[in-house]
Write a protein that holds these residues in place. Sequence first.
Motif, PDB file in Angstrom:
ATOM      1  N   SER A 168       1.013  -1.114   0.015  1.00 50.60           N
ATOM      2  CA  SER A 168      -0.104  -0.076   0.049  1.00 50.60           C
ATOM      3  C   SER A 168       0.938   1.213  -0.044  1.00 50.60           C
ATOM      4  O   SER A 168       0.563   2.230  -0.749  1.00 50.60           O
ATOM      5  N   MET A 193       0.772   4.138  -2.920  1.00 49.67           N
ATOM      6  CA  MET A 193       0.456   5.278  -2.490  1.00 49.67           C
ATOM      7  C   MET A 193       1.604   6.422  -3.195  1.00 49.67           C
ATOM      8  O   MET A 193       1.303   7.413  -3.751  1.00 49.67           O
ATOM      9  N   GLU A 227      -5.378   8.619  -9.370  1.00 50.63           N
ATOM     10  CA  GLU A 227      -6.531   9.017  -8.835  1.00 50.63           C
ATOM     11  C   GLU A 227      -6.250   9.135  -7.164  1.00 50.63           C
ATOM     12  O   GLU A 227      -5.889   8.596  -6.379  1.00 50.63           O
ATOM     13  N   LYS A 228      -6.245  10.795  -6.826  1.00 50.58           N
ATOM     14  CA  LYS A 228      -6.069  11.231  -5.466  1.00 50.58           C
ATOM     15  C   LYS A 228      -7.165  10.610  -4.475  1.00 50.58           C
ATOM     16  O   LYS A 228      -6.737  10.248  -3.338  1.00 50.58           O
ATOM     17  N   TRP A 229      -8.385  10.433  -4.584  1.00 52.03           N
ATOM     18  CA  TRP A 229      -9.343   9.978  -3.944  1.00 52.03           C
ATOM     19  C   TRP A 229      -9.153   8.352  -3.263  1.00 52.03           C
ATOM     20  O   TRP A 229      -9.398   8.091  -2.284  1.00 52.03           O
ATOM     21  N   LEU A 275      -5.954   7.370  -2.527  1.00 54.33           N
ATOM     22  CA  LEU A 275      -4.994   7.476  -1.723  1.00 54.33           C
ATOM     23  C   LEU A 275      -5.685   7.797  -0.306  1.00 54.33           C
ATOM     24  O   LEU A 275      -5.245   6.976   0.582  1.00 54.33           O
ATOM     25  N   VAL A 276      -6.839   8.090  -0.322  1.00 52.45           N
ATOM     26  CA  VAL A 276      -7.689   8.578   0.991  1.00 52.45           C
ATOM     27  C   VAL A 276      -8.013   7.265   1.534  1.00 52.45           C
ATOM     28  O   VAL A 276      -7.996   6.762   2.654  1.00 52.45           O
ATOM     29  N   LEU A 277      -8.771   6.524   0.548  1.00 56.40           N
ATOM     30  CA  LEU A 277      -9.146   5.078   0.791  1.00 56.40           C
ATOM     31  C   LEU A 277      -8.167   4.031   1.345  1.00 56.40           C
ATOM     32  O   LEU A 277      -8.414   3.344   2.445  1.00 56.40           O
ATOM     33  N   SER A 291      -5.438   4.920   2.667  1.00 57.23           N
ATOM     34  CA  SER A 291      -4.997   5.168   3.973  1.00 57.23           C
ATOM     35  C   SER A 291      -5.796   4.669   5.195  1.00 57.23           C
ATOM     36  O   SER A 291      -5.595   4.285   6.086  1.00 57.23           O
ATOM     37  N   LEU A 292      -7.138   4.900   5.185  1.00 53.71           N
ATOM     38  CA  LEU A 292      -8.144   4.626   5.819  1.00 53.71           C
ATOM     39  C   LEU A 292      -8.103   3.265   6.211  1.00 53.71           C
ATOM     40  O   LEU A 292      -8.144   2.832   7.570  1.00 53.71           O
TER      41      LEU A 292
END
Length: 854
Positions: A26, A30, A39-41, A43-45, A47-48
């Motif tokens: 991961s 990233m 896609e930036k979105w 990266l948030v998923l 990370s969570l």
Amino acid sequence: MRDDLLDSELSRTSQMVILVSYTTFSLILMGESLLLGWEKWALVLMSLALIGAWIIHIRQKVDPNVRLWIYSFMMMAVFFFYGIHPTSLFDLAGVMLVVIMIYTMTGKRALVVLCQITYFITFGYGLIQYWISGELIDALVVTRALLHMVLIIMGGKIGRIIIETWNKVLEKSSSEIRELKETTERLDNFLANVSHEIRTPVNAVIGLSSVLKKESLPPAATDSLTAISRAGHRVAEQIGDILDFTEIDMEKLSVNSETYLMGSLVNDLLVQLDNIDTYNLDFVMDLESRVPAELSGDASKIKKILWHLISNGFKFTKEGGIYVHLYPIRREYGINLVIEVQDTGVGIDDDEIEHIYEQFYQSDASRARTAGGLGLGIPIVNGFVKALGGVMAIESDQGEGTTVRVSIPQTIVEDTPCISIKNREGCVVAGFLGFMTTGHPKIREFYMEMIGHLVEGLNVPFHRVQSRQDLEELINTTKISHLFVGTGEYLENKAYIDSLVRTVNVAMVKDRDFTGNVGPGISLLPKPFYGVQVANFLNQDLKDHTADLGEDKILFTGVKSLVVDDEPMNLLVAKGLFEGYGMQVDTVLSGMEAIEACDREDYDVVFMDHMMPEMDGVEAMKRIRINASRSKKELCIVALTANAISSAKEMFLSEGFDGFIPKPIEITEFERVMKRVLPKALITYVPKETQNLIPEPEQKPEESQGSLKYEPIKACGTDIEAGLKYCKNDREFYDQLLAEYGKNRAKKTEDLNRYLDSENWQDYSIRVHAVKSTSKMIGAMELSEMAKSLEEASKKADADKVRAEHPEFIKRYKALLEAIAKVVNGEEESTFAENEEKEDDSEILEFAPEGESE
């Protein structure tokens, strides 16, 4: 199988590897996404999801199986995100092969299949996107795609083969482990169950030798009895070691918590140590008075820890001696009792220290003083220490000796010094002791430390002198109240020291080999010289030492007792031992007989065996209690049993027994329990000078009988001399054995034939076992061997062998029974047969003659 795997260390390791791999993948993805502008979105998923995975792992509240699948789906999602980008299309196969190998560690085929499915979905989606984007799909692209898919198929197949092979190996190993555990458990249970039977003959050896040692015997006989007693104690100790180790190995060790006196524990230990060979080495026992007088803990295990450490020290020490130092370290919960055992032996190198905790490990035999021992001492000590919540450390230098330190937490019951004197004022002590100037520097250091701790703890002045001239000068210039002298110093200056008793309390520290006499008023303190002895001596007034008094003998004169045991040999031992204390002793062979006897008679104390047929000792005790309460009788019942598991004492006391005495009977333990459970009015103490006035039991003159009397049984192959030898040449006792043997002959032979016809091998083996033992007792050796062979065959249910040997055996058995009828009753066969039905069905004597192996 799967649950077992997930619970295993290997499963936990594989889950950790998957989580770390997922985290690494991961983080790399990233970083690549940031560099390539993906896609930036996402990266948030990612990370969570990564944070959530670690929270699940740290909290450990999700089922391991579910947790593994969560990690896997997260890993596949990251893989899919990576593979949908055109730049990664032909990198997927290499990455997925690595992932498949990682998932092989889990042993789950379904996860390998999941990896393959994820790859084909991701790769297919990527190829579609590749075609839509207008890229040329030529032969090279097709062959590369086919090659990658074949690699994934082969990688998955190999992974599944590895898992299947692995599972087969694990299943086989698990089966073998289960079988080994079951075998070990059966063996451990066998050892625990057989302890009662093994300890019975040991009890006889130790008990009877103790009884005989009280008689006036020639020195050679006394030496032989001492050797027999020591051998018996050694066997008992080894049986105890095996049982202790079994409990530790099965993790069934029970820790008892009881109140005990530290001084009594050390005293009992020293009495037991008197039975081991100290190889003429010095033994210094340094019990600091700072140790609280009364503690709460498992005294039995602490004593065994000391025993093993001390006996180990003697085994590996050629010259010098052993130093035992007991002292407390104060803690909020009480104290840490520190046991420090130091020897001047050969020492242990670093490699041996690493192995010394292992089961059955023994140091190089060439370095040992003795080849004895089972290699269980240190493992047992280590197991006990851990069970008691303590720690253990070993320090050693080769050629310098070994020091073992054990620290065990104990709670304080009475926080007063374990060693103290009544009147410090006017107490001035002198020591004329040669062992304090011994040539061995370490031993001299040990003695000086012990004396230093003792003087500091008792807070009394102490003067050490090294010659008679120094002693005379000290006596003339200082008012000495108590004087300790060594054996050698006393013998060299006997007349002078004897003259001091009118003004000074004098005690001689007696060497173990000293057999001479001392003058009136001289007290004897046997080695090892230690604090409790010193305090007891200092607490005596001068007048107590001006008469020739030694240690008082304890008696229980007139105490009416009942001994309950299904083994006649145990009854014989107990009766002889207890009568030596002036007790009136009745004996019975079963719990029911005990109940009836207690209803008829008023006993002061009942000694109850535990393992008896039909009714065990616990049930018999409770029924006796009920009957006694109805009659308003007060009755003391003590468990007297060979049940040697560590929880036995706690169990018996909780069931309602007043005390517990293990077999073989230790004199010290017997006296301690009796002093605790009997009213003081039933206990008397006889001063040493009056002990010789106690009348010896009247001995019956031996009857003179001719050898012709035994001709009928001699003609049947009976060795009369062997039978008489077993009976100590007591013809009256031999006749009693013959009479017992010959009772109920018709029933005995009919039972054997009936058991054979019905193939009841259990009862058949019990009956021939009795014939085997009792035949050997009367000298019928050949018949005994035949019975032994039949016993072994019947225990194996070997019907062919039993049926082949039974006819000859029963023929000889009947002939011997008929011959015994003539010898015992002087009757012909017909008369004996007529009277057969009138006899009671007596108990079968099932104890083995001396030297027989059961």
